[in-house]
Design a protein around this motif. Structure first.
Motif, PDB file in Angstrom:
ATOM      1  N   ALA A 110      38.471  22.930  56.090  1.00  0.00           N
ATOM      2  CA  ALA A 110      38.468  22.720  57.481  1.00  0.00           C
ATOM      3  C   ALA A 110      39.704  22.703  58.194  1.00  0.00           C
ATOM      4  O   ALA A 110      39.407  22.899  59.396  1.00  0.00           O
ATOM      5  N   ASP A 111      40.924  22.650  57.550  1.00  0.00           N
ATOM      6  CA  ASP A 111      42.193  22.577  58.350  1.00  0.00           C
ATOM      7  C   ASP A 111      42.889  23.764  58.099  1.00  0.00           C
ATOM      8  O   ASP A 111      44.202  24.043  58.642  1.00  0.00           O
ATOM      9  N   HIS A 112      42.639  24.538  56.953  1.00  0.00           N
ATOM     10  CA  HIS A 112      43.469  25.701  56.464  1.00  0.00           C
ATOM     11  C   HIS A 112      42.822  26.775  56.207  1.00  0.00           C
ATOM     12  O   HIS A 112      41.500  26.648  55.751  1.00  0.00           O
ATOM     13  N   GLU A 113      43.197  27.938  56.258  1.00  0.00           N
ATOM     14  CA  GLU A 113      42.618  29.265  55.572  1.00  0.00           C
ATOM     15  C   GLU A 113      43.126  28.953  54.019  1.00  0.00           C
ATOM     16  O   GLU A 113      44.118  28.483  53.568  1.00  0.00           O
ATOM     17  N   ILE A 114      41.945  29.094  53.033  1.00  0.00           N
ATOM     18  CA  ILE A 114      42.042  29.014  51.631  1.00  0.00           C
ATOM     19  C   ILE A 114      41.809  30.194  50.869  1.00  0.00           C
ATOM     20  O   ILE A 114      40.968  30.895  51.302  1.00  0.00           O
ATOM     21  N   VAL A 115      42.570  30.383  49.860  1.00  0.00           N
ATOM     22  CA  VAL A 115      42.343  31.906  49.285  1.00  0.00           C
ATOM     23  C   VAL A 115      42.539  31.239  47.471  1.00  0.00           C
ATOM     24  O   VAL A 115      43.124  30.422  47.393  1.00  0.00           O
ATOM     25  N   LEU A 116      41.070  31.928  46.763  1.00  0.00           N
ATOM     26  CA  LEU A 116      41.111  31.691  45.340  1.00  0.00           C
ATOM     27  C   LEU A 116      42.037  32.744  44.771  1.00  0.00           C
ATOM     28  O   LEU A 116      41.680  33.943  45.032  1.00  0.00           O
ATOM     29  N   ILE A 117      42.933  32.232  43.874  1.00  0.00           N
ATOM     30  CA  ILE A 117      43.738  33.283  43.250  1.00  0.00           C
ATOM     31  C   ILE A 117      43.426  32.813  41.638  1.00  0.00           C
ATOM     32  O   ILE A 117      44.023  31.957  41.163  1.00  0.00           O
ATOM     33  N   THR A 118      42.748  33.504  40.853  1.00  0.00           N
ATOM     34  CA  THR A 118      42.445  33.409  39.496  1.00  0.00           C
ATOM     35  C   THR A 118      42.824  34.694  38.527  1.00  0.00           C
ATOM     36  O   THR A 118      42.548  35.834  39.258  1.00  0.00           O
ATOM     37  N   LYS A 119      43.265  34.612  37.340  1.00  0.00           N
ATOM     38  CA  LYS A 119      43.347  35.578  36.590  1.00  0.00           C
ATOM     39  C   LYS A 119      42.451  35.527  35.315  1.00  0.00           C
ATOM     40  O   LYS A 119      41.910  34.543  35.011  1.00  0.00           O
ATOM     41  N   GLY A 120      42.298  36.526  34.783  1.00  0.00           N
ATOM     42  CA  GLY A 120      41.585  36.984  33.739  1.00  0.00           C
ATOM     43  C   GLY A 120      40.707  38.372  33.793  1.00  0.00           C
ATOM     44  O   GLY A 120      40.928  38.826  34.514  1.00  0.00           O
ATOM     45  N   ASP A 121      39.428  38.112  32.804  1.00  0.00           N
ATOM     46  CA  ASP A 121      38.682  39.247  32.769  1.00  0.00           C
ATOM     47  C   ASP A 121      37.903  39.451  34.092  1.00  0.00           C
ATOM     48  O   ASP A 121      37.215  38.382  34.709  1.00  0.00           O
ATOM     49  N   LEU A 122      38.046  40.555  34.744  1.00  0.00           N
ATOM     50  CA  LEU A 122      37.225  40.761  36.057  1.00  0.00           C
ATOM     51  C   LEU A 122      35.846  40.214  35.992  1.00  0.00           C
ATOM     52  O   LEU A 122      35.338  39.360  36.713  1.00  0.00           O
ATOM     53  N   PHE A 123      34.871  40.745  35.032  1.00  0.00           N
ATOM     54  CA  PHE A 123      33.722  40.344  35.135  1.00  0.00           C
ATOM     55  C   PHE A 123      33.438  39.094  34.766  1.00  0.00           C
ATOM     56  O   PHE A 123      32.357  38.450  35.662  1.00  0.00           O
ATOM     57  N   HIS A 124      34.087  38.555  33.979  1.00  0.00           N
ATOM     58  CA  HIS A 124      33.988  36.963  33.786  1.00  0.00           C
ATOM     59  C   HIS A 124      34.129  36.027  34.763  1.00  0.00           C
ATOM     60  O   HIS A 124      33.548  35.448  35.228  1.00  0.00           O
TER      61      HIS A 124
END
Length: 240
Positions: free
Chosen positions: A117-131
């Motif tokens: 509600a107050d910030h732009e947020i980004v999900l940064i996750t690593k691993g197998d693309l499909f999973h």
């Protein structure tokens, strides 16, 4: 200098459970090997870990790399005595791990909503693309994020690229995650902020880091409900 503009979130063991399923896979793997070797020998676990470490640059992170490493370790530890049937059992362990349900950690959705509600947020996750893509879709959180990045490694060059593309200075970025090695250390090194939310179990390779507990741009919270306040305090430190 504006305050925190973007907030990054890790996925596995920050938004949803993950390592629990890997630990179960390791236990199932050891049950297979128990017919061949002495499981009381600590070298068994160390051997699998070293095989996984060696294979990271080839297979990457995730269940598929873990499964291939288990097969390799099983062949080596049993001196090639492991049967085709038991190799198939190891493949099935990997398949079951890939199909585990996505279970959000308590309070995380509410925390992400408040921060979004107050910030732009980004999900940064690593691993197998499909999973990772499947887990993100099943989590029901995708619509809350302004951007989603699935990366092969979380290191300084990766975070630097993401920040360039977001057009945000490191000092205006905070990363939330359970792994000091992958989520916090590279961001602090770039001049950003880290909010560590420890998980009850951590993969041994993720426990290898150089972060000092008193690092000035590091904040530690015990649960997702404390995240908004932690970010508010960071905002106070950064200033308007």
């Amino acid at each position: 200098m504006a305050g925190i503009r973007w907030v990054g979130f890790d996925g596995d063991d920050t938004l949803w459970k993950s390592e629990d399923y890997y630990r179960q896979a390791e236990a199932d793997f050891e049950a297979v090997l128990g017919a061949y070797i002495d499981l009381g020998d600590a070298r068994t676990h160390r051997h699998l870990l070293e095989v996984e470490r060696r294979n990271l640059k080839i297979f990457g992170y995730g269940v598929k790399g873990m499964t291939l490493s288990m097969i390799e370790a099983a062949i080596q530890l049993t001196e090639e005595r492991v049967s085709a049937r038991d190799l198939h059992r190891i493949v099935e362990i990997g398949r079951a791990t890939l199909q585990h349900p996505v279970e959000l950690l308590p309070g995380i959705r509410e925390a992400v909503e408040r921060i979004a509600a107050d910030h732009e947020i980004v999900l940064i996750t690593k691993g197998d693309l499909f999973h990772q893509e499947a887990k993100i879709a099943q989590s029901g959180l995708a619509d809350l994020f302004h951007r989603i990045e699935v990366v092969s490694e979380k290191d300084e060059p990766t975070y630097a690229r993401v920040l360039r593309e977001l057009q945000v200075a490191p000092a205006q970025f905070a990363m939330v995650g359970n792994s000091l090695r992958s989520d916090i250390e590279p961001v602090l090194a770039l001049g950003g902020w880290g909010v560590h939310i420890p998980y009850h179990v951590t993969w041994a390779l993720e426990a290898e880091h150089g972060v000092n507990g008193d690092a000035p741009r590091l904040r530690v919270v015990e649960n997702p409900g404390q995240l908004p306040d932690a970010l508010a305090k960071i905002e106070g430190s950064v200033g308007p």
